[in-house]
Design a protein around this motif. Structure first.
Motif, PDB file in Angstrom:
ATOM      1  N   UNK A  16      37.115  45.802  34.799  1.00 25.23           N
ATOM      2  CA  UNK A  16      36.673  44.536  35.364  1.00 25.23           C
ATOM      3  C   UNK A  16      37.508  44.253  36.608  1.00 25.23           C
ATOM      4  N   UNK A  17      36.967  43.427  37.558  1.00 29.77           N
ATOM      5  CA  UNK A  17      37.728  43.076  38.744  1.00 29.77           C
ATOM      6  C   UNK A  17      39.090  42.508  38.390  1.00 29.77           C
ATOM      7  N   UNK A  18      40.109  42.893  39.154  1.00 30.85           N
ATOM      8  CA  UNK A  18      41.468  42.485  38.848  1.00 30.85           C
ATOM      9  C   UNK A  18      41.719  41.020  39.151  1.00 30.85           C
ATOM     10  N   UNK A  19      42.680  40.452  38.462  1.00 29.38           N
ATOM     11  CA  UNK A  19      43.081  39.085  38.751  1.00 29.38           C
ATOM     12  C   UNK A  19      44.144  39.090  39.837  1.00 29.38           C
ATOM     13  N   UNK A  20      44.317  37.937  40.453  1.00 22.75           N
ATOM     14  CA  UNK A  20      45.365  37.819  41.454  1.00 22.75           C
ATOM     15  C   UNK A  20      45.845  36.384  41.481  1.00 22.75           C
ATOM     16  N   UNK A  21      47.005  36.170  42.026  1.00 23.89           N
ATOM     17  CA  UNK A  21      47.589  34.837  42.027  1.00 23.89           C
ATOM     18  C   UNK A  21      46.731  33.871  42.831  1.00 23.89           C
ATOM     19  N   UNK A  22      46.613  32.659  42.303  1.00 23.34           N
ATOM     20  CA  UNK A  22      45.872  31.633  43.032  1.00 23.34           C
ATOM     21  C   UNK A  22      46.458  31.431  44.415  1.00 23.34           C
ATOM     22  N   UNK A  23      47.727  31.628  44.562  1.00 19.17           N
ATOM     23  CA  UNK A  23      48.373  31.391  45.852  1.00 19.17           C
ATOM     24  C   UNK A  23      48.203  32.563  46.807  1.00 19.17           C
ATOM     25  N   UNK A 180      34.479  25.015  32.884  1.00 17.78           N
ATOM     26  CA  UNK A 180      35.807  25.553  33.172  1.00 17.78           C
ATOM     27  C   UNK A 180      35.650  26.955  33.750  1.00 17.78           C
ATOM     28  N   UNK A 181      36.131  27.134  34.977  1.00 17.25           N
ATOM     29  CA  UNK A 181      36.009  28.418  35.673  1.00 17.25           C
ATOM     30  C   UNK A 181      37.393  28.904  36.074  1.00 17.25           C
ATOM     31  N   UNK A 182      37.585  30.225  36.184  1.00 21.97           N
ATOM     32  CA  UNK A 182      38.900  30.757  36.558  1.00 21.97           C
ATOM     33  C   UNK A 182      39.158  30.591  38.053  1.00 21.97           C
ATOM     34  N   UNK A 183      40.414  30.363  38.402  1.00 24.75           N
ATOM     35  CA  UNK A 183      40.777  30.264  39.817  1.00 24.75           C
ATOM     36  C   UNK A 183      41.644  31.430  40.272  1.00 24.75           C
ATOM     37  N   UNK A 184      41.819  32.439  39.413  1.00 24.32           N
ATOM     38  CA  UNK A 184      42.716  33.545  39.752  1.00 24.32           C
ATOM     39  C   UNK A 184      42.040  34.894  39.526  1.00 24.32           C
ATOM     40  N   UNK A 185      40.746  34.948  39.751  1.00 22.71           N
ATOM     41  CA  UNK A 185      40.022  36.200  39.668  1.00 22.71           C
ATOM     42  C   UNK A 185      39.235  36.382  40.961  1.00 22.71           C
ATOM     43  N   UNK A 186      38.358  37.350  41.021  1.00 21.00           N
ATOM     44  CA  UNK A 186      37.666  37.647  42.280  1.00 21.00           C
ATOM     45  C   UNK A 186      36.699  36.532  42.645  1.00 21.00           C
ATOM     46  N   UNK A 187      36.424  36.365  43.942  1.00 18.62           N
ATOM     47  CA  UNK A 187      35.440  35.351  44.342  1.00 18.62           C
ATOM     48  C   UNK A 187      34.093  35.544  43.657  1.00 18.62           C
ATOM     49  N   UNK A 432      33.821  41.092  46.068  1.00 17.68           N
ATOM     50  CA  UNK A 432      33.463  41.546  44.727  1.00 17.68           C
ATOM     51  C   UNK A 432      34.648  41.832  43.827  1.00 17.68           C
ATOM     52  N   UNK A 433      35.761  42.340  44.407  1.00 19.03           N
ATOM     53  CA  UNK A 433      36.902  42.751  43.584  1.00 19.03           C
ATOM     54  C   UNK A 433      38.153  41.910  43.791  1.00 19.03           C
ATOM     55  N   UNK A 434      38.187  41.088  44.842  1.00 17.62           N
ATOM     56  CA  UNK A 434      39.287  40.151  44.966  1.00 17.62           C
ATOM     57  C   UNK A 434      40.380  40.593  45.914  1.00 17.62           C
ATOM     58  N   UNK A 435      41.595  40.637  45.420  1.00 17.79           N
ATOM     59  CA  UNK A 435      42.770  40.871  46.255  1.00 17.79           C
ATOM     60  C   UNK A 435      42.734  42.244  46.900  1.00 17.79           C
ATOM     61  N   UNK A 436      43.476  42.374  47.995  1.00 17.93           N
ATOM     62  CA  UNK A 436      43.485  43.633  48.734  1.00 17.93           C
ATOM     63  C   UNK A 436      43.927  44.809  47.862  1.00 17.93           C
ATOM     64  N   UNK A 437      44.889  44.566  46.956  1.00 20.94           N
ATOM     65  CA  UNK A 437      45.336  45.676  46.109  1.00 20.94           C
ATOM     66  C   UNK A 437      44.212  46.136  45.185  1.00 20.94           C
ATOM     67  N   UNK A 438      43.356  45.191  44.753  1.00 21.57           N
ATOM     68  CA  UNK A 438      42.233  45.564  43.891  1.00 21.57           C
ATOM     69  C   UNK A 438      41.199  46.367  44.669  1.00 21.57           C
ATOM     70  N   UNK A 439      40.986  46.004  45.932  1.00 22.35           N
ATOM     71  CA  UNK A 439      40.063  46.759  46.791  1.00 22.35           C
ATOM     72  C   UNK A 439      40.579  48.173  46.989  1.00 22.35           C
TER      73      UNK A 439
END
Length: 457
Positions: A16-23, A180-187, A432-439
């Protein structure tokens, strides 16, 4: 009601797409661009396909969606909002949430005819609270996001979860609902949650695996509301209906409503797809959901295929059974998994309205072809499905298909074209996958399929 964690993984070894910090959201506006990483891409105007089924089938679908919960529990009354509907966002929303929500609400206004608007403060009919994925899963361990009546904050949920207030079966007229939706996963994951949970806050409370063209299906193939889904919501808010009606009262009015809203459906022959056995649903959720061990997953996926065969299915559910078994076995037995993906494609191809399903199967088959060095075969598999993924607004799938295409082009000696396609994929991958490290992880994963980049490459 919840969007379950039931990922349709795209590649050999995919997750699944990786999570990343909200910040540290993966957006150009929020962080400096790193060398070689283009800005996030966005989809253009929505192009949903209209429903392609008989109104008699759609009538049955609406009744089963509207008068039953996912657990199978029957509902005695039709429920919806009456009057204008307001929506408010609270918590710590990621930067892409508001724009995606505005886009969705515009579709609800124009396609479904719902009187819905967003407010920035004060009470609202629907409150969307953006919180961490961990916070969501502490409340519902298998949920990516979820919706609850008669509360406004996640902090209220634990105390209210077993009360009559949060019992959907007690509702007639909806007045206050929390999402309730996540704020620390991919867009894309956040957007998908918005589509499914807002649709269920407004309309159907059930999911049906027999629906091949809907987000009201826990297979998670469709990421955004489809033409069928918008028709269902339009029916829910038709002036002929009102909150509190019985199933019989709604059923009596549906033929005229559907003839008015979907006249093309009156001329199509019904197909009357059979109901989905609970045993098959449980097998699929064990195979692809969280928590099970590898041997349990394979046994469950095998059970799903066996049940589909015993029931006599030849539809998308039979195809999805083979797809799930292929997904589970692709790391341990790639040749067997390939056979399952071929079977999935064969059943999907025989059923209209499964273009998006076929795109997922094509990604698996193309990955296998690339691993065998068959670049031209992979290009043929991928080609027809790029437009499908874009029309379905699935950036993760589109990016993955483009990355696979780049590897296939490399195998075919078209190196400069491969570089251009690979670079073009990154903007979609960031959504689709979020943070640059996930890409970059996805790029490495796809690149590792190619024999050109193996130990002897």
């Amino acid at each position: 009601m919840r969007r379950v964690i039931l990922p349709i993984c795209l590649l050999l070894g995919a997750c699944v797409p990786g999570t990343y910090s909200y910040h540290e959201p993966a957006t150009r506006a929020a962080m400096p661009e790193e060398a070689g990483m283009p800005p996030m891409k966005a989809f253009s105007a929505p192009r949903p396909l209209p429903p392609q089924r008989s109104n008699r089938d759609i009538q049955r679908d609406i009744l089963d969606l509207g008068f039953q919960l996912e657990s199978g529990r029957m509902l005695q009354h039709f429920s919806r909002f009456e009057g204008p509907i307001t929506v408010r966002v609270t918590g710590e929303p990621p930067i892409t949430l508001i724009s995606d929500l505005n886009r969705l609400m515009h579709r609800l206004q124009t396609e479904a005819g719902i009187n819905i608007s967003r407010v920035s403060e004060g009470p609202a009919n629907i409150t969307i609270e953006a919180v961490s994925r961990d916070a969501i899963q502490r409340s519902l361990p298998k949920a990516a996001c979820f919706v609850v009546p008669n509360i406004s904050r996640l902090s209220q949920y634990r105390a209210a979860r077993n009360s009559r207030a949060t019992d959907w079966s007690q509702l007639r007229q909806r007045e206050r609902i929390a999402i309730f939706v996540p704020n620390d996963t991919s867009p894309q994951e956040v957007r998908d949650c918005l589509h499914e949970e807002l649709a269920q806050a407004l309309g159907p409370l059930n999911d049906l695996y027999r629906l091949s063209d809907s987000v009201f299906n826990d297979d998670n193939v469709h990421a955004v509301l489809t033409g069928f889904d918008m028709l269902v919501l339009k029916v829910f808010y038709a002036p002929e209906l009102r909150a509190g009606m019985t199933r019989r009262e709604v059923e009596e009015r549906l033929p005229a409503i559907l003839s008015r809203l979907n006249p093309a459906g009156d001329g199509l022959a019904p197909r009357f797809a059979g109901s989905t056995p609970r045993a098959w649903i449980d097998a699929i959720q064990t195979a692809l959901g969280p928590g099970a061990r590898p041997l349990e997953r394979r046994a469950a996926a095998t059970d799903a295929v066996r049940i589909a065969q015993a029931v006599g299915w030849n539809d998308h559910r039979r195809a999805f059974s083979h797809f799930a078994l292929g997904r589970i076995t692709q790391a341990s037995d790639p040749d067997f998994a390939q056979e399952q993906f071929v079977l999935a494609e064969r059943f999907y191809e025989a059923n209209p309205g499964t273009d998006l399903h076929r795109a997922f199967a094509a990604a698996q088959l193309a990955a296998y072809a690339i691993a065998q060095g068959r670049g031209e075969d992979a290009l043929m598999l991928i080609g027809p499905h790029l437009a499908t993924a874009e029309r379905a607004e699935n950036a993760a799938l589109l990016a993955t298909l483009m990355m696979l295409r780049a590897e296939a082009l490399d195998l075919s000696g078209r190196v400069s074209e491969a570089q251009a396609v690979r670079l073009d994929s990154l903007g979609w991958a960031r959504y689709g996958y979020g943070a640059d490290w996930a890409v970059r992880a996805k790029l490495r994963e796809v690149g590792a399929l190619s024999p050109l980049k193996g130990p002897n490459g």
